[in-house]
Design a protein around this motif. Sequence first.
Motif: not given
Length: 303
Positions: A118-122, A140-142, A164-173
Amino acid sequence: MSNPKEIKRRISSIESVIKTTEAMKMISIVKLKKTKNLLINVKNYSDHIELLFSDFFLIEKKENIQKNKFFLIEKKENIQKNKLFIVFTSNRGLCGSFNSSIFEKINFLFQKNNYSYNECMFFSIGKKGFDFLRKRYKIYDKKNNWINLIDDFTIIHDNIKFLTKKLILNFIKKDFYSIYLIYNNLKNSLFQEVIIEKLLPINIENFQKKRKKTEINYLIEPSKKEVFDYLIPKFINTKLLKIFLESSVSEHTARMISMHKATENALDIKNNLILNYNKERQTIITKEILEIISGLESLNEKK
């Protein structure tokens, strides 16, 4: 043993296999040369970005670095929270153990560290990885999972920018607290190593080791924060692009070697079939000659 017609048919099918494997080998060689040239340019750009980071961390005060908790860590930490693993695989098979070695590494990683599913996404870059991961792990995001690898470098570059934009946004969230990259790194033409590398948060120590001190007095404009905010997406985008190309070089090399071995094996099978064909043909000819001789002898006896 098989009859000559059956053997001849098998020889014909093996010859078509040899043509296919030879063609795939030549295609892999051409793609390998093209990808290597792209990788050299991206590596040079990536090295300069990392040097800028090194200088930035050396001139920046420790207090200011500590304020940036989104992307930076000062010490090696083992954060037992949500993790995202970006896996680099291929779209097609016939490349030896290129994909299977990555899958084995992922399974070993979970067993060794006792990670919770549950703690790991791919997130898979490549169809083979997506087909493997969706059956066993959390994706992650099917809906928007990028699984298609296209030969057009411009399209790949645009896709990585979007990622990259998507990863940064989700990382900040704080959808996940760390990002890891899993890919094949080509050590030499005969050996590939599966690498697990941490992308985010950035470990400052890794950059500070590259340059212990700097004598350059930078004038940073408009501000350190804006420069840092500009460098972060550049760094992540370049890192993903470089590793994608390294993975592609490994894939084409693995496929080239696999097709070369397949061609050699097919040639061995063909030679054995030709030998069997000649033996069968000789047996049939000998049998026919013996029948003719025995027939002539029986006619002579009657006379």
